[in-house]
Design an enzyme around this catalytic site. Structure first.
Site, PDB file in Angstrom:
ATOM      1  N   THR A 141       0.822  -1.206   0.000  1.00 30.11           N
ATOM      2  CA  THR A 141       0.000   0.000   0.000  1.00 30.11           C
ATOM      3  C   THR A 141       0.865   1.269   0.000  1.00 30.11           C
ATOM      4  OG1 THR A 141      -1.478  -1.232   1.419  1.00 30.11           O
ATOM      5  CG2 THR A 141      -1.882   1.135   1.238  1.00 30.11           C
ATOM      6  N   GLU A 142       0.667   2.118  -0.979  1.00 30.87           N
ATOM      7  CA  GLU A 142       1.367   3.404  -1.069  1.00 30.87           C
ATOM      8  C   GLU A 142       2.885   3.262  -0.932  1.00 30.87           C
ATOM      9  OE1 GLU A 142      -0.401   5.912  -1.919  1.00 30.87           O
ATOM     10  OE2 GLU A 142      -2.425   5.203  -1.445  1.00 30.87           O
ATOM     11  N   LEU A 143       3.401   2.112  -1.368  1.00 33.62           N
ATOM     12  CA  LEU A 143       4.836   1.817  -1.328  1.00 33.62           C
ATOM     13  C   LEU A 143       5.415   1.807   0.084  1.00 33.62           C
ATOM     14  CD1 LEU A 143       6.139   3.864  -4.423  1.00 33.62           C
ATOM     15  CD2 LEU A 143       5.288   1.524  -4.360  1.00 33.62           C
TER      16      LEU A 143
ATOM     17  N   ALA B   4       5.206   6.655  -0.412  1.00 29.82           N
ATOM     18  CA  ALA B   4       5.339   7.476  -1.613  1.00 29.82           C
ATOM     19  C   ALA B   4       4.718   8.853  -1.433  1.00 29.82           C
ATOM     20  CB  ALA B   4       4.668   6.767  -2.786  1.00 29.82           C
TER      21      ALA B   4
END
Lengths: 484, 419
Positions: free
Chosen positions: A146-148, A299
């Site tokens: 999730t979201e890096l 990120a």
């Protein structure tokens, strides 16, 4: 030799409806179907569908030279199935080309990797992998959390799940002078290879592509490939992580974003630049160094940390409350309850509670369906309160998780145990029969009829009560335990 | 720069937000430096803070000649005005007002409140303003609220100096649209004569433009601010009951939307019995509210402690978990800012002017009792919500200073003076 690795992420949360506190305990449906359908079908038609068609064309025209990866959350898959089935068909077509790799991720695009309950995270990734396998026939090899989100603590979980590589952010405060254009290995799990997002080149497309005040405007495929070609020769892999809606939604069709993408393979070929999928990159390249990430990175925001989701008290409170029932929910059998639990875990719900709206969190305010972070919190907590009421209805909170677990195991094992005991019983019965046969006094053939009579009459009498007794005692002990 | 201001209230003797705002603004302007401010009020008590402005009491301004000695003046009003100023003012009496009710010093007595003969008092105030304007040298005239517009207009006509009027409220706010034509005309007259109009919020600015038909270029918003509280007030500790306390503080009138508070309270109490609701203040709707509370069957949890003043206000805040202002129409509304200063999370209506500048509060529509009840429930149930609002709110409100507002007003002065 250089390669570009495009990774497209697709996610849409299940947005919650306005849920007042006096509905707690009465209303168990939490979602704003209208908004979800409206947003999903709009984005699907403006972005996902034309983008997928573009990717298909790129693969065809480059004769398979163009490759990329897609990570799509369970929430998005479910909404696509419901609201834009034509997009699902396109995804299947992309998978069939063999040039598109699907990546692993937690099913609901959750923050579970940041909770102290690894089981929940492992389960979500496993279920997601199964879904990808059934839909697209691919086994996921690389994970894009999730979201890096990534840290040293999370890396071993990726390895445990069998991933060879992970995609994360090339955060400046972690890399320092190092370049993101190499493969690194995780400090806490040396077998895990890390692919790092090139934030500059990603943002050139995602944020600056149509910005006329930007020095690089207008960005052409020629220029973009030029920039990539001019990186030092040793730097072999350029990872570009984009949200799929960049193509067509954030950068609308009129900006020429689709034409830009379509032209990339031609210019790349001229410069001798390849396109790889993440698993190709992971198998072809050796890590140049280990990377240690003490605090979780992501990120999002200038700080590339997790403060957009867990930055203030509201978010922490909601997060703790949510994961306090994780184990309990896993013990439940109610399918609806389990689904709701995952939908509530979407990182977006926490993003809406961010109070960083004066700084770079401004983006958060734009996408939030709420007027303020406080409204977001209130609404979410009301829903969560109702959810917890439902969990409690399943099992009272007064029983400790461990005790409950033990009881549930007993109950689940009861059937097999009964079966086992009946089998044992039957075999005993048989041996008794045999014993009787063997030890019966040899008599002349005359009283055979009498013996047969005794056989049919006696034996059941001797055995039956036994057969009944054993399961009974078993049940009794189980009941006793339950009483405790 | 010299400014002559006309006001109606001035701390510590105040009846509403007007006095607090006039005081804060004047002080903020003085802090910006190079301001010489004369502030005229109807009736000073002598305990006003005078270090940043010269206070002139209208009740001490002679409008009719009296032959009195220096010592007599000293003995009569020495505490409130220097005899020198009295004689200077006496030299500028411009007409014979002996037919009016004047006292032994030739002054008109003002109540400084909102008496039944308010219109007469406003008229007298403007007569008095003529004397002051002829005596005190100034560059700009500044009138606070409609009561002093006639005085400002008079002073402008006498001196020819530009007039700035400060709209703290309009009659549309006070009457929920049921406007008193006399008041409306006084307001309109003031706006037409003004060289520039300052409003306390964009909400009020729109009212001025739309309802009074004023040229938008002439109207500027300067949001109110708050004066930092003294450590003594911040330190107030009160005995807290077990229950959570939700407080409404203000006049109990139509404008403040008290009935919405009662309805929201009834909704919360249906589910959570450990809350007490306090409606502090007095007003024409108080009895109606007591009836409504009884009707909803929540009288055991709903309290009416009456009008609070001075330190009591802060004691009430200190005892509260939530402050709520469901005003139907609030030009600005300074009290939520004060609550935030005391660390009390606030719920305000979107129809109040302060909603334009506050972020760390809950904003709901005044009629949306469900949203209001939800917000109350959330703050009293989740400690994180309470603490986040408290801390972020405190930080936010400390940034809202009168000095910044004062500078904006000075900029407007410079504009009307073409400097």
């Amino acid at each position: 030799m250089k390669a570009i690795n495009f990774i497209f992420n697709i996610h849409q949360p299940f947005r919650l409806k306005r849920y007042r506190f006096f509905e707690i305990g009465n209303d168990h449906y939490y979602y704003d179907d209208f908004a979800n359908e409206d947003i999903f079908s709009r984005i699907a038609h403006r972005s996902y569908i034309p983008a997928a068609e573009t990717l298909l064309r790129m693969i065809e025209e480059s004769k398979g030279k163009f490759r990329c990866a897609i990570s799509i959350s369970g929430d998005a898959l479910e909404q696509a199935e419901q609201y834009a089935p034509e997009f699902m068909d396109l995804l299947k077509k992309l998978a069939d080309t063999g040039k598109v790799e699907f990546l692993g991720m937690p099913y609901p695009n959750s923050l579970a990797s940041l909770s102290d309950d690894p089981e929940e995270f492992l389960l979500q990734v496993k279920v997601h992998a199964e879904k990808i396998k059934t839909l697209f026939g691919q086994t996921v090899k690389v994970i894009r959390n999730t979201e890096l989100i990534y840290s040293d603590e999370i890396a071993p979980l990726f390895v445990e799940l069998g991933f060879k590589g992970a995609v994360t952010e090339g955060a400046k405060h972690v890399l320092g002078w190092k370049s993101p254009n190499y493969v690194y290995s995780a400090a806490s799990a040396p077998k895990l290879k890390l692919l790092l997002n090139n934030a500059k080149l990603s943002d050139d497309i995602a944020r600056r592509f149509s910005d006329t005040s930007w020095g690089g405007y207008p960005l052409t495929a020629d220029k973009y490939i030029d920039w990539i070609a001019s990186t030092p020769a040793e730097e072999q892999i350029i990872n570009i992580c984009l949200n799929m809606e960049t193509l067509g939604e954030l950068q609308p069709r009129e900006t020429g974003i689709f034409q830009f993408m379509e032209a990339l393979p031609r210019f790349a070929a001229e410069r001798g630049i390849d396109f790889w999928t993440p698993s190709e990159a992971v198998s072809k390249l050796k890590p140049v160094d280990t990377l240690s990430v003490g605090h979780p990175i992501s990120a999002v925001d200038e700080g590339r940390d997790v403060s957009a989701w867990l930055g203030n008290r509201l978010q922490h409170e909601a997060f703790e409350k949510l994961y306090s029932v994780a184990e309990r929910v896993r013990l439940c059998d109610d399918r609806r309850l389990k689904m709701d639990y995952w939908y509530l875990q979407g990182a977006d719900h926490f993003y809406y509670m961010s109070t960083k709206q004066f700084g770079d969190g401004a983006a958060a305010a734009n996408f939030s369906p709420y007027g303020s972070p406080y409204e977001a919190f209130t609404n979410y907590m009301n829903v969560l309160a109702d959810f917890i009421v439902r969990v409690e209805e399943q099992f009272p909170m007064s029983i400790e998780n461990e005790e409950l677990n033990a009881l549930l195991t007993t109950i689940r094992n009861q059937a097999t145990e009964i079966e086992h005991l009946t089998k044992e019983n039957a075999s005993l019965k048989r041996s008794i029969d045999q014993f009787n046969v063997e030890h019966s006094p040899r008599k002349p053939a005359k009283p055979v009829a009498a013996e047969e009579k005794a056989k049919s009459g006696k034996k059941p009498k001797a055995v039956k009560p036994k057969a009944e007794k054993q399961p009974k005692t078993e049940k009794k002990t189980a009941a006793k335990k339950a009483e405790k | 720069m010299k400014a002559l201001m006309f006001g109606w209230e001035f701390p510590p003797h105040i009846l509403g937000g007007l006095g607090t705002a006039s005081y804060g603004l004047t002080k903020g302007m003085w802090e910006c430096g190079d301001m010489d401010i004369t502030f005229v009020i109807p009736k000073p008590f002598g305990d006003e803070d005078k270090h940043f402005a010269h206070i002139i009491g209208a009740s001490q301004v002679p409008v009719a000649w009296r032959d009195v000695s220096y010592d007599y003046v000293e003995q009569r009003i020495g505490k409130l005005m220097s005899p020198d100023l009295y004689f200077r003012l006496r030299d500028h009496i411009y007409a014979d007002f002996n037919y009016m009710r004047t006292n032994d010093l030739g002054c008109i007595e003002f109540s400084g409140k909102y008496p039944d003969n308010l219109l007469e008092e406003i008229n007298n105030y403007s007569i008095m303003a003529g004397v002051v304007a002829r005596t005190i040298d100034c560059d700009v005239i500044h009138s606070h609220d409609w009561l002093t517009y006639p005085a400002g207009i008079h002073a402008k006509q006498v001196t020819g100096k530009p007039l700035v009027i400060h709209v703290h409220a309009t009659d549309f706010d006070r009457s929920r649209g049921n406007v008193n034509p006399t008041v409306f005309n006084i307001e309109l007259d003031g706006m037409h004569h003004a060289d520039h109009i300052i409003t306390v919020s964009d909400l009020t600015r729109r009212t001025v433009i739309e309802k009074y038909g004023i040229n938008p270029a002439k109207v500027t918003t300067v949001h109110n601010a708050v004066t930092p509280l003294s450590p003594e007030l911040l330190d107030i500790k009160v005995e807290r009951p077990k229950d959570k306390i939700v407080t409404f503080l203000g006049r109990i009138t139509m404008q403040k939307g008290p009935e919405y508070f009662v309805e929201a309270a009834a909704r919360v109490l249906k589910l959570d019995k450990n809350v007490r609701f306090v409606m502090a203040g007095s007003g024409d709707m108080m009895n109606k509210m007591i009836d409504l509370v009884a009707e909803r069957g929540i009288a055991d949890r709903f309290h009416f402690p009456g009008f609070q003043k001075g330190r009591q206000v802060y004691e009430t805040f200190a005892a509260s978990d939530v402050y709520i202002m469901p005003s139907v129409s609030e030009p600005f509304g300074i009290s939520p800012l004060e609550a935030m200063q005391m660390g009390v999370p606030s719920i305000i209506s979107k129809q109040s002017g302060c909603a334009e500048i506050l972020t760390n509060v809950i904003k709901t529509d005044y009629w949306d009792i469900d949203a209001m009840a939800d917000a109350i429930y959330s703050i009293i149930t989740y400690p994180a919500m309470h603490d986040q609002l408290k801390e972020a709110g405190l930080e936010e409100v400390n940034q809202i200073t009168w000095q910044k507002a004062g500078q904006k007003v000075i900029d407007i002065y410079n504009k009307v003076l073409n400097r």
